[in-house]
Design a protein around this motif. Structure first.
Motif, PDB file in Angstrom:
ATOM      1  N   UNK A   2       0.851  -1.086   0.034  1.00  0.00           N
ATOM      2  CA  UNK A   2      -0.011  -0.016   0.160  1.00  0.00           C
ATOM      3  C   UNK A   2       0.739   1.324   0.053  1.00  0.00           C
ATOM      4  N   UNK A   3       0.132   2.300  -0.441  1.00  0.00           N
ATOM      5  CA  UNK A   3       0.999   3.544  -0.582  1.00  0.00           C
ATOM      6  C   UNK A   3       1.129   4.132   0.891  1.00  0.00           C
ATOM      7  N   UNK A   4      -0.003   3.865   1.548  1.00  0.00           N
ATOM      8  CA  UNK A   4      -0.456   4.489   3.104  1.00  0.00           C
ATOM      9  C   UNK A   4      -1.172   3.647   3.519  1.00  0.00           C
ATOM     10  N   UNK A   5      -0.870   3.208   4.793  1.00  0.00           N
ATOM     11  CA  UNK A   5      -1.499   2.538   5.964  1.00  0.00           C
ATOM     12  C   UNK A   5      -1.985   3.725   6.923  1.00  0.00           C
ATOM     13  N   UNK A   6      -3.310   3.698   7.110  1.00  0.00           N
ATOM     14  CA  UNK A   6      -3.786   4.569   8.237  1.00  0.00           C
ATOM     15  C   UNK A   6      -4.304   3.853   9.345  1.00  0.00           C
ATOM     16  N   UNK A   7      -3.579   3.727  10.610  1.00  0.00           N
ATOM     17  CA  UNK A   7      -3.953   3.102  11.636  1.00  0.00           C
ATOM     18  C   UNK A   7      -4.988   4.018  12.590  1.00  0.00           C
ATOM     19  N   UNK A   8      -6.250   3.631  12.728  1.00  0.00           N
ATOM     20  CA  UNK A   8      -7.277   4.556  13.357  1.00  0.00           C
ATOM     21  C   UNK A   8      -8.400   4.749  12.454  1.00  0.00           C
ATOM     22  N   UNK A   9      -9.546   4.614  13.046  1.00  0.00           N
ATOM     23  CA  UNK A   9     -10.768   4.951  12.333  1.00  0.00           C
ATOM     24  C   UNK A   9     -11.606   6.081  12.805  1.00  0.00           C
ATOM     25  N   UNK A  10     -10.882   6.902  13.614  1.00  0.00           N
ATOM     26  CA  UNK A  10     -11.719   8.215  14.188  1.00  0.00           C
ATOM     27  C   UNK A  10     -11.757   9.256  13.077  1.00  0.00           C
ATOM     28  N   UNK A  11     -11.982  10.406  13.472  1.00  0.00           N
ATOM     29  CA  UNK A  11     -12.077  11.564  12.642  1.00  0.00           C
ATOM     30  C   UNK A  11     -10.835  11.808  11.869  1.00  0.00           C
ATOM     31  N   UNK A  12      -9.719  11.701  12.728  1.00  0.00           N
ATOM     32  CA  UNK A  12      -8.276  11.914  12.230  1.00  0.00           C
ATOM     33  C   UNK A  12      -7.866  10.865  11.081  1.00  0.00           C
ATOM     34  N   UNK A  13      -8.050   9.577  11.398  1.00  0.00           N
ATOM     35  CA  UNK A  13      -7.869   8.438  10.477  1.00  0.00           C
ATOM     36  C   UNK A  13      -8.562   8.674   9.191  1.00  0.00           C
ATOM     37  N   UNK A  14      -9.887   8.849   9.275  1.00  0.00           N
ATOM     38  CA  UNK A  14     -10.615   8.797   8.498  1.00  0.00           C
ATOM     39  C   UNK A  14     -10.490  10.142   7.354  1.00  0.00           C
ATOM     40  N   UNK A  15      -9.940  11.223   7.752  1.00  0.00           N
ATOM     41  CA  UNK A  15      -9.723  12.436   7.230  1.00  0.00           C
ATOM     42  C   UNK A  15      -8.361  12.203   6.535  1.00  0.00           C
ATOM     43  N   UNK A  16      -7.284  11.582   7.072  1.00  0.00           N
ATOM     44  CA  UNK A  16      -5.896  11.268   6.345  1.00  0.00           C
ATOM     45  C   UNK A  16      -6.464  10.132   5.162  1.00  0.00           C
ATOM     46  N   UNK A  17      -7.207   9.214   5.447  1.00  0.00           N
ATOM     47  CA  UNK A  17      -7.625   8.441   4.498  1.00  0.00           C
ATOM     48  C   UNK A  17      -8.268   9.135   3.219  1.00  0.00           C
ATOM     49  N   UNK A  18      -9.080   9.951   3.543  1.00  0.00           N
ATOM     50  CA  UNK A  18      -9.641  10.680   2.644  1.00  0.00           C
ATOM     51  C   UNK A  18      -8.814  11.554   1.532  1.00  0.00           C
ATOM     52  N   UNK A  19      -7.862  12.146   2.486  1.00  0.00           N
ATOM     53  CA  UNK A  19      -6.902  12.961   1.609  1.00  0.00           C
ATOM     54  C   UNK A  19      -5.861  12.212   0.748  1.00  0.00           C
ATOM     55  N   UNK A  20      -5.690  11.165   1.192  1.00  0.00           N
ATOM     56  CA  UNK A  20      -4.679  10.175   0.430  1.00  0.00           C
ATOM     57  C   UNK A  20      -5.451   9.574  -0.738  1.00  0.00           C
ATOM     58  N   UNK A  21      -6.902   9.242  -0.637  1.00  0.00           N
ATOM     59  CA  UNK A  21      -7.586   8.555  -1.632  1.00  0.00           C
ATOM     60  C   UNK A  21      -7.889   9.879  -2.808  1.00  0.00           C
ATOM     61  N   UNK A  22      -7.887  10.823  -2.326  1.00  0.00           N
ATOM     62  CA  UNK A  22      -8.242  11.943  -3.406  1.00  0.00           C
ATOM     63  C   UNK A  22      -7.004  11.931  -3.918  1.00  0.00           C
ATOM     64  N   UNK A  23      -5.861  11.971  -3.592  1.00  0.00           N
ATOM     65  CA  UNK A  23      -4.703  11.980  -4.327  1.00  0.00           C
ATOM     66  C   UNK A  23      -4.199  10.457  -5.207  1.00  0.00           C
TER      67      UNK A  23
END
Length: 117
Positions: A2-23
């Protein structure tokens, strides 16, 4: 890998995942639950519920946005993160290993009980 692995599914983790997916990065989200602390709601007596932003509503909007984008997710606990030469290995409680070029730790905080009635 994976390019990015986000550990955590709270607001910060979800937001980080959204930014990475949009890129257009390949993202994996690993979390025990979806929403983190935002799932816990404080009930106040005599509170007009029309003026309250519920955590569950915010989490639902986050997940609707994530589901619209293609991404991988695992609902389990991470037990270790190891740095290799040019990538990371994340191991979950089921013994699965995931490799990623970078890891974002967004595990939030623990609730501290004050012991006050």
């Amino acid at each position: 890998m994976y390019d990015v692995i986000v550990i955590g599914g709270g607001p910060a983790g979800i937001t980080a995942a959204l930014y990475a997916l949009r890129k257009r990065l390949d993202v994996l989200v690993i979390s025990q639950d979806l929403g983190g602390k935002i799932n816990y709601q404080l009930e106040l007596p005599y509170q007009d519920t029309r003026e309250v932003i519920r955590g569950s509503d915010v989490v639902e909007q986050f997940w609707q946005e994530l589901d619209r984008l293609a991404y991988a997710r695992r609902l389990e606990r991470v037990i270790s993160v190891q740095r290799r030469e040019d990538f990371f290995t994340v191991t979950t409680e089921t013994g699965m290993d995931f490799e990623g070029r970078c890891v974002i730790l967004a595990t939030g905080a623990r609730i501290k009980q004050l012991g006050v009635p």
